[in-house]
Design an enzyme around this catalytic site. Structure first.
Site, short mmCIF file in Angstrom:
data_model
loop_
_atom_site.label_atom_id
_atom_site.label_comp_id
_atom_site.label_asym_id
_atom_site.label_seq_id
_atom_site.Cartn_x
_atom_site.Cartn_y
_atom_site.Cartn_z
N GLU A 1 33.74 -16.76 -14.73
CA GLU A 1 34.72 -16.83 -15.99
C GLU A 1 33.61 -16.53 -17.26
OE1 GLU A 1 36.59 -20.52 -17.02
OE2 GLU A 1 35.08 -21.70 -15.89
N LYS B 1 36.75 -30.01 -17.64
CA LYS B 1 36.32 -29.60 -19.23
C LYS B 1 35.45 -30.54 -19.75
CE LYS B 1 39.25 -27.32 -22.74
NZ LYS B 1 38.10 -26.14 -22.77
N ARG C 1 44.87 -31.98 -16.57
CA ARG C 1 43.82 -31.46 -16.43
C ARG C 1 42.58 -32.51 -16.98
NH1 ARG C 1 42.53 -25.58 -18.74
NH2 ARG C 1 42.54 -26.77 -20.55
N1 PLP Z 1 37.76 -21.38 -19.09
C1 PLP Z 1 37.03 -22.25 -20.07
C2 PLP Z 1 35.56 -22.35 -19.54
C3 PLP Z 1 37.61 -22.85 -21.27
O1 PLP Z 1 36.72 -23.44 -22.03
C4 PLP Z 1 38.69 -22.48 -21.27
C5 PLP Z 1 39.64 -23.14 -22.60
O2 PLP Z 1 40.09 -23.98 -22.51
C6 PLP Z 1 39.47 -21.61 -20.69
C7 PLP Z 1 38.75 -21.43 -19.47
C8 PLP Z 1 41.05 -21.44 -20.77
O3 PLP Z 1 41.98 -22.41 -20.29
P1 PLP Z 1 43.29 -22.71 -21.06
O4 PLP Z 1 43.81 -21.52 -20.90
O5 PLP Z 1 43.69 -23.75 -20.39
O6 PLP Z 1 43.05 -22.96 -22.53
C1 COI Z 2 40.30 -23.52 -25.60
O1 COI Z 2 40.49 -22.29 -25.41
O2 COI Z 2 40.92 -24.43 -25.92
C2 COI Z 2 38.85 -23.98 -25.48
O3 COI Z 2 38.61 -24.99 -25.23
C3 COI Z 2 37.89 -22.77 -25.38
C4 COI Z 2 36.79 -23.14 -26.41
C5 COI Z 2 35.54 -22.32 -26.24
C6 COI Z 2 37.25 -23.13 -27.87
#
Ligand code: PLP
Ligand code: COI
Length: 341
Positions: A220, A184, A82
């Site tokens: 989201e 991200k 990612r």
């Molecule tokens: N959506 C956003 C905007 C995020 O910042 C995060 C955190 O990383 C997620 C979703 C969840 O992603 P993940 O499950 O890969 O941590």
């Molecule tokens: C994560 O879940 O790792 C994120 O980056 C989300 C952030 C809002 C802490």
């Protein structure tokens, strides 16, 4: 290994300095060999790409102590992939996947004292990130970059642990169609700060963002994807090109189908369907699965039947299975667990 003197059960989601972090510099078109350092300060040019035009992206994953005492992390290969997508979209050099995985392993191993013990309720949050470090004044990509990775022990992202959250439908948009919502990028979070501070001031835990084009579909929150359980027991999650492809959400869909035998669906979810859902949760590395009890749509409350005291029954099964896999209590699918020690 003697653990750091931390009250593991009572830490929140904040920054605690650990002993070592990883740094690699990109110069003249190549990454250097990388190193661990004690220094948690960064000195860069006043005109650095990150400071002027927000040329930066990051990742988030966790390390866990398993029931049998190993240190592991969860699907770091997907974070590496990612981040590559984020870098490409922001005109930043790619940090190779094997290098990313090596940086995770080396940094976590060097900070073993800070990996919270099994059963403590805390975990080690790992934050890889990259930024343009050389000077740019015309709007263009920097020529030099730094990849860094630090870790910090954390407790629950939302105060109150697994108590159901109250969220509101936001009047602000998070991401445009064909914009940067699917990567991200730091800029996605900077623009959400006004909305989150406003939500907190008004007594809400988070914002639910809708699709910017029609404002009819669920996207989201600022830091997590949604999962819903329908009244007939199906696990559904929004499909959109402008949300972050959450690794937790992708894993939960596998858990729901393969471990719990549930029907799963990734599809567009309309705001109008919310009132018909049985359960709702936020999922992400930081959020794990945080149940949502109530959504406020401009004064109209949508209350899920799962209520405001406990996680809904399906959400709970998903939570127990996912955390069971992460902490080594339940056998993981092939390749999900990366053993560090
Ligand atoms: N959506 C956003 C905007 C995020 O910042 C995060 C955190 O990383 C997620 C979703 C969840 O992603 P993940 O499950 O890969 O941590
Ligand atoms: C994560 O879940 O790792 C994120 O980056 C989300 C952030 C809002 C802490």
């Amino acid at each position: 290994m003697e653990k750091a003197n931390i009250d593991w059960g009572n830490i929140g989601f904040g920054y605690i300095k650990t002993d070592k972090r990883y740094v690699s510099d990109y110069k003249n078109g190549a990454w250097d060999e990388g190193r661990l350092t004690d220094d948690n300060q960064i000195v860069i040019n006043e005109c650095a790409g990150v400071l002027q035009y927000a040329q930066t992206c990051f990742e988030g994953l966790k390390a866990y102590t398993t029931e049998d005492g190993h240190i592991v992390c969860f699907r770091p290969d997907l974070n590496a992939e990612r981040m590559i997508e984020s870098c490409k979209r922001l005109e930043m050099p790619v940090f190779p996947k094997e290098r990313f995985l090596d940086a995770v392993v080396k940094t976590v191993a060097a900070n073993e004292a800070y990996v919270p013990p099994y059963g403590s309720g805390a975990t080690l949050y790992i934050r890889p990130y990259m930024f343009g470090s050389s000077a740019v004044i015309g709007v263009k990509p920097a020529e030099e970059y730094q990849f860094r990775l630090f870790c910090t022990p954390v407790g629950p992202y939302f105060k109150g642990g697994v108590k159901p959250l109250t969220i509101r439908i936001s009047d602000f948009d998070r991401a445009a169609p064909h914009g940067t919502g699917h990567i991200k990028a730091g800029l996605n979070y900077a623009m959400s700060l006004f909305a989150i501070v406003d939500a907190h001031e008004k007594g809400f835990d988070e914002n639910m963002y809708l699709d910017a084009a029609t404002r009819t579909k669920v996207e989201e929150t600022g830091g997590a994807n949604f999962i819903f359980v329908t009244k007939d027991g199906k696990v559904v999650t929004p499909k959109s090109g402008s949300i972050l492809p959450s690794i937790t959400r992708r894993s939960l869909m596998v858990v729901a189908k393969e471990y719990l035998g549930l029907e799963v669906e990734e599809r567009e979810i309309y705001k109008d369907e919310l009132k018909d859902m049985a359960e709702c949760g936020l999922c992400g590395t930081a959020a794990v699965i945080s149940p949502v009890g109530k959504i406020n749509d401009h004064g109209t409350e949508i209350c899920f039947p799962s209520g405001m005291t406990d996680m809904g029954p399906v959400t709970k099964k998903l939570y127990d299975t996912l955390t069971g896999i992460q902490m080594g209590r339940i056998k993981a699918p092939e390749g999900w667990i990366c053993r560090i020690k």
